[in-house]
Design an enzyme around this catalytic site. Structure first.
Site, short mmCIF file in Angstrom:
data_model
loop_
_atom_site.label_atom_id
_atom_site.label_comp_id
_atom_site.label_asym_id
_atom_site.label_seq_id
_atom_site.Cartn_x
_atom_site.Cartn_y
_atom_site.Cartn_z
N LYS A 53 15.80 -73.05 102.86
CA LYS A 53 15.66 -72.57 101.48
C LYS A 53 15.22 -71.10 101.50
O LYS A 53 14.78 -70.59 102.54
CB LYS A 53 14.65 -73.43 100.72
N TYR A 282 1.13 -39.36 95.51
CA TYR A 282 1.45 -39.60 94.11
C TYR A 282 0.27 -40.31 93.42
O TYR A 282 -0.46 -39.75 92.65
CB TYR A 282 2.67 -40.51 93.96
C1 LIG Z 1 9.66 -76.14 102.20
C2 LIG Z 1 9.58 -77.58 102.53
C3 LIG Z 1 9.49 -78.00 103.87
C4 LIG Z 1 9.28 -77.06 105.01
O1 LIG Z 1 7.91 -76.82 105.16
P1 LIG Z 1 7.35 -75.94 106.36
O2 LIG Z 1 5.88 -76.00 106.23
O3 LIG Z 1 7.90 -74.56 106.15
O4 LIG Z 1 7.87 -76.55 107.61
C5 LIG Z 1 9.54 -79.36 104.12
N1 LIG Z 1 9.65 -80.25 103.12
C6 LIG Z 1 9.72 -79.89 101.83
C7 LIG Z 1 9.82 -80.92 100.79
C8 LIG Z 1 9.67 -78.54 101.48
O5 LIG Z 1 9.73 -78.18 100.20
#
Ligand SMILES: *Cc1c(COP(=O)(O)O)cnc(C)c1O
Length: 392
Positions: A53, A282
């Site tokens: 993602k 700035y």
């Molecule tokens: C983002 C996400 C993961 C990945 O988590 P990490 O801590 O980055 O490994 C796993 N499961 C769900 C449901 C997530 O939203």
């Protein structure tokens, strides 16, 4: 483009030449190392779902997904329908799980592009079932339990009833059931054990319903902190995000075991001197107490948003640390190189990564901000205007 062409194109690109002023480097060896690390932890029987993602946590979703599918990863997960579409349009055929909830209006895209939704209400399951029936299709779905009351999933005391309802709906194939183990991020071993027990209770109460086509479904619980610390959460597959990218986004992780995949680099584009007492800047002002040597970098917070979080960003030049005079501008950063007289225009500068014996990893940068280590992956969200190079 075929899968292998995507990889070849990505990886055959030469490391940046002298005419590239700022770039992101993705180290595919480090990515492979992290996959092997996860594989060694979980053993050969279980499957890996790569969480790609947010553009693979800023690393480039299509290339990272393609590379990982060639490295023994079997499943992908993204947050949104749009992220799933991007992968499908690039020719990726592997199962893609959507972790976010989606709009009813997006259901037809699930069917068009074979995206697997996460479902946790009977009402939504009914909508998907009706639309799948109209198409004469059967759609795989994953169910989600909410053990941390975070609002994403079925609550344990209602889950059994809901799962029984959903399992009766035609044209849906329950292919997975999962939960996100929030307690693992806090290293709360007692709560982890309780959460796993709640998950088990639901599984055992729905044994028959959770046998899609008579075949046991994928049960998945572990994300990065559990992959590292809680083997009892492994089940049938693990969802790997930060640990794939070598980002230690929770406390106590042995950062040495994983290798950071992303580096962010730039070049010195100008060198100037500011005399004692002269003023520059700035929104902030520099009044040096003696003559200083200033390296100008052609990047700012519009390219590298994490710079906005830092009062005095640090960089690596010539294998040594150097500090900016103040916060980054939108597209420039002025760095004090008085102590580095060898610095020349064109020299490579590291904003994230290692150089010589020094390093500035995401966890080092996040430690300088007000953010918690769990936000460490935010360091990797770099503007798309900065070219990305995949290096071996
Ligand atoms: C983002 C996400 C993961 C990945 O988590 P990490 O801590 O980055 O490994 C796993 N499961 C769900 C449901 C997530 O939203």
């Amino acid at each position: 483009m075929t899968m292998n062409k995507i990889i070849d194109k990505a990886i055959n690109e030469l490391p940046p030449q002298k005419d590239v002023a700022a770039w992101v480097e993705i180290n595919t060896q480090h990515l492979s190392h992290n996959v092997q690390f996860i594989r060694a932890k979980i053993g050969p029987e279980r499957q890996i779902m790569a969480v790609v993602k947010a553009n693979a946590y800023g690393h480039g979703a299509v290339e990272i997904a393609t590379y990982l599918l060639n490295s023994g990863v079997q499943h992908l997960a993204v947050a949104t329908v749009e992220e799933g579409l991007e992968l499908r349009k690039a020719g990726i055929k592997a199962p893609i799980l959507l972790l976010n909830s989606i709009l009813p209006e997006q259901i037809s895209k699930l069917l068009d592009y074979q995206l697997t939704p996460t479902i946790y209400t009977v009402a939504f399951a009914e909508k998907v079932s009706i639309e799948a029936k109209q198409r004469g299709a059967e759609l795989p779905i994953h169910l989600r339990l909410d053990l941390a009351s975070n609002g994403l999933g079925m609550l344990p005391d209602q889950a059994v009833y809901q799962i029984k309802q959903i399992s009766r709906l035609p044209h849906l194939l329950i292919e997975g059931i999962y939960t996100h183990l929030v307690s693992a991020y806090r290293q709360d071993a007692k709560q982890v054990a309780e959460d796993i027990q709640s998950f088990e209770n639901v599984l055992s109460s729905c044994r028959e319903e959770l046998q899609a086509r008579g075949v046991p479904i994928f049960r998945h619980v572990a994300s990065s902190p559990s992959i590292l610390n809680y083997p009892s959460a492994y089940y049938d597959l693990v969802r790997a995000g930060t640990c794939l990218y070598g980002l230690p986004s929770f406390v106590n992780q042995d950062g040495l075991l994983l290798k950071p995949v992303m580096s962010v680099k730039s070049r010195v584009c100008d060198i100037q001197y500011i005399e004692k007492g002269e003023m520059r800047g700035y929104y902030y002002s520099v009044f040096p107490e003696s003559k200083v040597r200033v390296a100008t970098l052609p990047i700012g917070y519009s390219h590298i948003p994490f710079l906005l979080l830092l009062k005095k960003p640090q960089v690596l030049i010539g294998g040594q640390k150097a500090s900016a005079f103040g916060p980054a501008n939108m597209s420039h950063l002025f760095v004090d190189v008085t102590h580095l007289p060898e610095t020349r225009i064109g020299d490579e500068v590291v904003l994230l990564g290692a150089q010589g014996n020094e390093k500035l990893y995401a966890q080092d940068i996040i430690a300088e901000t007000d953010l918690d280590i769990s936000r460490c992956e935010s360091i990797c969200f770099i503007s798309e205007s900065i070219p990305r190079f995949f290096v071996k």
